[in-house]
Each structure stands twice: as C-alpha cells, then as structure tokens.
Design an enzyme around this catalytic site. Structure first.
Site, short mmCIF file in Angstrom:
data_model
loop_
_atom_site.label_atom_id
_atom_site.label_comp_id
_atom_site.label_asym_id
_atom_site.label_seq_id
_atom_site.Cartn_x
_atom_site.Cartn_y
_atom_site.Cartn_z
N HIS A 1 0.80 -1.23 0.00
CA HIS A 1 0.00 0.00 0.00
C HIS A 1 0.84 1.27 0.00
CE1 HIS A 1 -4.13 -1.49 0.37
NE2 HIS A 1 -3.62 -2.47 1.10
N LYS B 1 -6.17 13.55 6.24
CA LYS B 1 -5.49 12.28 5.99
C LYS B 1 -4.41 12.10 7.05
CE LYS B 1 -4.69 13.76 1.91
NZ LYS B 1 -4.51 13.33 0.52
N ARG B 2 -3.78 10.94 7.05
CA ARG B 2 -2.70 10.68 8.00
C ARG B 2 -1.64 11.77 7.89
NH1 ARG B 2 1.77 6.95 7.17
NH2 ARG B 2 0.82 6.48 5.14
N THR C 1 -7.21 7.32 -1.20
CA THR C 1 -8.65 7.13 -1.40
C THR C 1 -9.44 8.37 -1.01
OG1 THR C 1 -8.80 6.04 0.76
CG2 THR C 1 -8.63 4.63 -1.19
N LYS D 1 -12.86 9.90 -2.75
CA LYS D 1 -14.07 10.28 -2.01
C LYS D 1 -14.46 11.72 -2.31
CE LYS D 1 -12.63 7.09 1.59
NZ LYS D 1 -11.86 7.00 2.86
#
Length: 606
Positions: free
Chosen positions: A110, A305-306, A416, A420
């Site tokens: 990933h 996000k992270r 992702t 979205k």
C-alpha cells in the site's frame, strides 16, 4: 501460594492487546509490537486451518478454499506461522506445505514508505520467536537456491541474491518483511498504476526479474454506498432525480450520464444548493466542537489524511502562513476582492513520529493566530479537527470545495480521500502522484488544479541532496522568503518548534520537496481563486468531477481481486432471495461475468 507470580503471567499476556501500535522508539515498544503482530496472525491462521479441517477435505484443496490477503507487511509473520502449523501440528511435508502457503497468500503493497517496508532486528526475532525465525531461514535458503539455479550464469547473480534475500547483508542483520511477503505470495499487487510501476522498476525490481509477471496493478476503490449515498444525502437526491433511479449506487458508471447535463443551469443550481447544505452541516459541527464560526459562503479548503511528511501537510500550512501575510499586506479596499477561505485540517500522527507532531502543533498555532485576528476574520479561517475518524470524514468530505492531495510525486501509493472527494464534487488540488493521475485521466485534468514536479524531477532533486548539494539553483522567491522569515522570527510558535520546522525543509533536509514545489503551489492556488469567482464554471467542473468517478468503485476493485488474485466467483443467491431484476451483468465491466448488484451476491467464496 505465590499469588503475585501467579497473576503476573496473566498481566503479561494482557499487555499484548491492551495498547495497539505502541511507541516503538524504545526496545520494549518494539518487542511488544512484534509480539502483537505474531499474536494476531497466529490466532487467525490457527482458526482458518481448524475450520478447513472441519470440511474433511485433503490438504491439496486448501488454496481453493482459503485466501489470505496481506495488507502491507504487518501480517507477514502469517506466512512462516502457517508453515509451522502445517508441518509441526499436522505433519505436512515441507515442500507440500510451502506449495499450500504460497497458493493461499497474496500481498498488497500500500505504500513504499519505510513503515510499510517493515524490518526487524534478527537478534530480537531469534529471542522472541525462535521457531518462526528458523522457518524464515529455511524459506530464504530455498529461495536463494532457486535464484542460484535460474541465474547461475548471470554476472549479476550476487547482486540479485542480495536484493531478494529476506535478510540484510550487514553487521546489524535485519529481517525484511516485504521480501518475505513477496517470496511467500503467489500474487503481489500495487494500488495504482504509478505505484505498481515503481514497485516493478525500483522497490522490487530484482523480484520482478526472478518471477516476472508476479507484480500486478489493482487500483484502489471506494464504496459509493458509504461515500456518497450515505454521507451526502443532499447530492445523492439530486443525482437520483436526474438519473431517475438509485441504481447508480451499485453501478457507478451510470454517473457518466451527468456529463451531458453539466451545463444545465437548473442542475447547477440544484448541485450548488446540495453542496451548500453539506457546508452548513460541517460549519455547525466545527462551531460546536471547535468554537470557530465559518460562513457557508467561504471556500472550504480541506486536507484530511494521515499526518506524514510525504503527504506534505507542511506545504499546506506554509501556504496558510503566506496567505495570511498576503491578506494583511493588502489595503482594506483591495481585501474586498479576496476569496474568503476556510482551511480545514484533520488527521493523526504515529506515536513516535516527532516531525509529524510538530506539523500538528504548527497548524494549531497558525489557527490560533489567524482566527484571533479581526483584520482577516472575513477572509481566512484555519481549523484543525482533532481525533479525526471516518465518521468525521462523512461530514468533512461532502463539504469540501477543494481537497489537497499534494504528496511528493512518487511517494503516494494510491490515496482514497482523493476518490471520495472527487465523487462528492470536490475539486482536487494535487500533484501527479498515486491514483490522482488516474482520476485526472477519468475526470479530465482541466477539471482539477495540478502543480508540482514529476517523480523523475523529484528523484533528480533527491540525488543532489545525497550529493550534499542544495536542490535550489535559483534564488528563494519572495513568497517562500516571507514564510521562512516567519519561522526565523518565531512568528508561529516557540523558538524550538520554529527551528525544527525550518531545519526540516532547509539545509539540504527537504527530502519531500516542500520548498521545491512551494512556488508552483502558490501559482495553482491563484488558479483556484480565479475559478471560484466564476460560479458557473466552478459548478460545471464539480459536476464533471462526480460524473467521471465511475471506475473508482470498490465493486470494481473487488471484482479484480476475485478474478486476478483469489480466482473465485460470487455466489448467486437462490431465486427466493432475489429481488425482481433482469439486470445480471455489470454495465461498468461487461468483460467480467459477475452480477453487478450487491443484493445478488452472497459473498466471495472465501
């Protein structure tokens, strides 16, 4: 009668699951994390093998009945653990056990970041998991024998062996879990076209040479049921009315029918009103939880996000500092022409990731300064949403006018949140990285805001850093100088924080190209402002963004795993469970012989 000792073993066992993802800067944290990883995969392997035995089938049927998908390297120990259970507990011969294991396991990489390409100290592995370590030695020996046989006449034999060994060849020998995953899996996949190319040509280049064709691409997807139908009832209602059916939620390619209506004035009014409803909902949440009031007419600029250096939240907050100083420098009459903007951050950092936590602190410091300044309250707000989660994401993503996907080119595997956002009509501000490249191809690059250097240019920049040179061949721009000057003068925090932030992007340390891409980032933000002021054009792009997202459904991604990795077909429900429907093939992917509707699927046969 030694009650203290009797209880101690129970306490030690409970610590394995009491704190997940411990701080691994210290030896105890590292050891606990290793125990956790083994504990969970061991429980899983033992469970699935026990259930297989209940079927009364011979072992050769195991890969046909069970599939294990490794998500990054954290569950990699499942490979030697299954070997241990098969050999030690069930008496399966080594060669047969290995064939069963590789038939069951597949590996999804990933990200190419170090935390996903996990390594463990061999010394620690031998102390904590001696039996598993011995099995890994056996796996590596067998694979090295294969490489020697296949490449015995290749002058690069030693280099190939070194690049594919599970163990590093240095004094501090380490176990490379990504290599264990590749060797122990029958298929390896990346999660975007660019990411897969990087795996083949760089990260796992020698593995691709040893086992060509093993690395494939399956671009990630998102479920439209959650990330549009559920989280955005306002826009979903508009889409359903326009298409005359809710079937788009299970056949996302139907969204393409909106393209022909993108210039329709009535649809544009309905579209903008639906998006305003989402913005009002988020603004109410922010005011209630953070005490910051954001008018719905502001441009909602979102980055959720992270928190990681490669995702470059730092680049975004540096632009916030620049925009704040720029607005302050304008005469009051000129400020009236400024596009009012709310910059909204959200995300979490790993426990031991000091630089990422510095970025969170900097964002909150900038937020405190900007939101307290009466001069700019009509033009700029900055908010950090704590404890970010997918539930909060369901409020944030539908309300985003633009979302930031500004990772250093060549570092984001897929992403992702970009999918979205685009699905909900948010316009992307992004680099040519990860799945953003494929999104731009699907929706049209002209309907997004793209900036930044390519992955090849970033690689060249990094080479100059390795050579001990600064990457800049030209003087620092006035815009960047303005921001760096704030760090030098401690404008947004303590001297220690400002020094650490400054050092992370200067003095040859800017590995992720924050200053390298800053000027182009300022340029693209001017494009955002100009487009925002043309309301018809902005809404048209928003509609086209949603209309082009059909191929990014998780339904498509799962069907690809079914066909290309697990080799399973969906099970069709018996007639008495089926709803009235004559649609049995996918409009989106007619080459796949699977039903397109989720109510007709019982499972994936795993």
């Amino acid at each position: 009668g030694d009650y203290t000792t009797a209880l101690e073993s129970g306490r030690r066992a409970e610590t394995i699951t009491s704190v997940l993802y411990p701080d691994d800067r210290q030896l105890k944290g590292k050891e606990l994390r290793l125990r956790q990883e083994y504990f969970f995969v061991s429980a899983t392997v033992q469970d699935v093998l026990a259930r297989f035995l209940q079927l009364g089938l011979p072992w050769r049927e195991l890969p046909a009945k069970m599939a294990v998908q490794l998500n990054d390297t954290h569950p990699a120990l499942a490979i030697p653990e299954m070997m241990r259970v098969l050999i030690n507990e069930h008496g399966v011969a080594y060669e047969e056990a290995w064939e069963l294991v590789t038939g069951c396991f597949a590996y999804t990489n990933h990200t190419v970041m170090s935390e996903a390409l996990e390594t463990w100290s061999l010394e620690m592995m031998e102390a904590v998991l001696p039996c598993i370590t011995q099995i890994i030695f056996d796996i590596n020996w067998s694979f090295m024998q294969l490489v020697q046989r296949e490449f015995q006449h290749d002058p690069a034999l030693l280099e190939i062996m070194g690049a594919t060994s599970i163990f590093t060849n240095d004094a501090n020998k380490r176990v490379q879990m990504a290599h264990l995953c590749v060797i122990g899996s029958h298929v390896v996949n990346g999660v975007s076209e660019l990411h897969t190319r990087i795996l083949r040509e760089s990260v796992f280049r020698r593995f691709e040479q040893v086992t060509p064709g093993k690395i494939i691409n399956i671009t990630n997807g998102i479920t439209p049921r959650r990330w549009l139908l559920q989280c955005n009832p306002y826009l979903s209602a508009v889409i359903t009315t326009r298409l005359g059916t809710t079937d788009w939620a299970t056949d996302l390619s139907m969204l393409s029918l909106l393209r022909d209506q993108a210039e329709d004035a009535a649809l544009q009014r309905e579209w903008e009103e639906a998006r305003l409803q989402c913005k009002r909902r988020l603004a109410a949440f922010i005011e209630k939880t953070q005490g910051v009031r954001i008018p719905a007419h502001f441009l909602f600029d979102v980055m959720v996000k992270r928190i990681h250096e490669y995702k470059r939240q730092l680049l975004d907050v540096m632009y916030c500092i620049y925009r704040y100083q720029w607005i302050k420098s304008l005469p009051p009459a000129e400020r009236k022409r400024v596009v009012p903007r709310a910059v909204i951050f959200g995300g979490k950092a790993a426990p031991s990731y000091h630089r990422a936590k510095n970025v969170i602190k900097l964002i909150n410091n900038v937020s405190a300064v900007v939101n307290a300044d009466k001069e700019v309250e009509e033009y700029l707000k900055v908010v950090f949403l704590p404890d970010y989660s997918v539930s909060i994401a369901e409020l944030v993503i539908p309300a985003a006018d633009i979302t930031q996907h500004i990772s250093t080119a060549g570092t984001e595997a897929s992403g992702t949140s970009n999918m979205k956002s685009a699905l909900n009509g948010g316009l992307l501000v992004g680099t040519y990285d990860g799945a953003t490249i494929e999104i731009l191809q699907a929706i049209g690059a002209e309907n997004a805001f793209v900036f930044g250097h390519s992955d090849a240019e970033i690689a060249a920049m990094r080479q100059t850093l390795k050579n001990g040179q600064e990457q800049r061949a030209k003087p620092v721009s006035p815009e960047l100088a303005l921001v760096l000057g704030q760090f030098v003068t401690n404008g947004f925090g303590s001297a220690t924080l400002m020094k650490e932030v400054l050092e992370s992007v200067c003095f040859g340390n800017d590995w992720f190209g924050v200053t390298f891409d800053f000027d182009d980032y300022v340029r693209v933000q001017k494009e955002v402002d100009a487009c925002w002021q043309d309301r018809r054009e902005w809404v048209r792009r928003s509609i086209l963004s949603t209309a082009g997202m059909g191929c990014f459904s998780s339904d498509r991604a799962i069907l690809n795993y079914c066909e290309r990795v697990w080799e399973v077909s969906p099970v069709v429900k018996p007639d008495y469970y089926k709803k009235e429907s004559s649609r049995t093939r996918s409009r989106s992917f007619p080459h796949l012989s699977y039903p397109s509707h989720s109510d007709e699927l019982v499972g994936l046969g795993i």
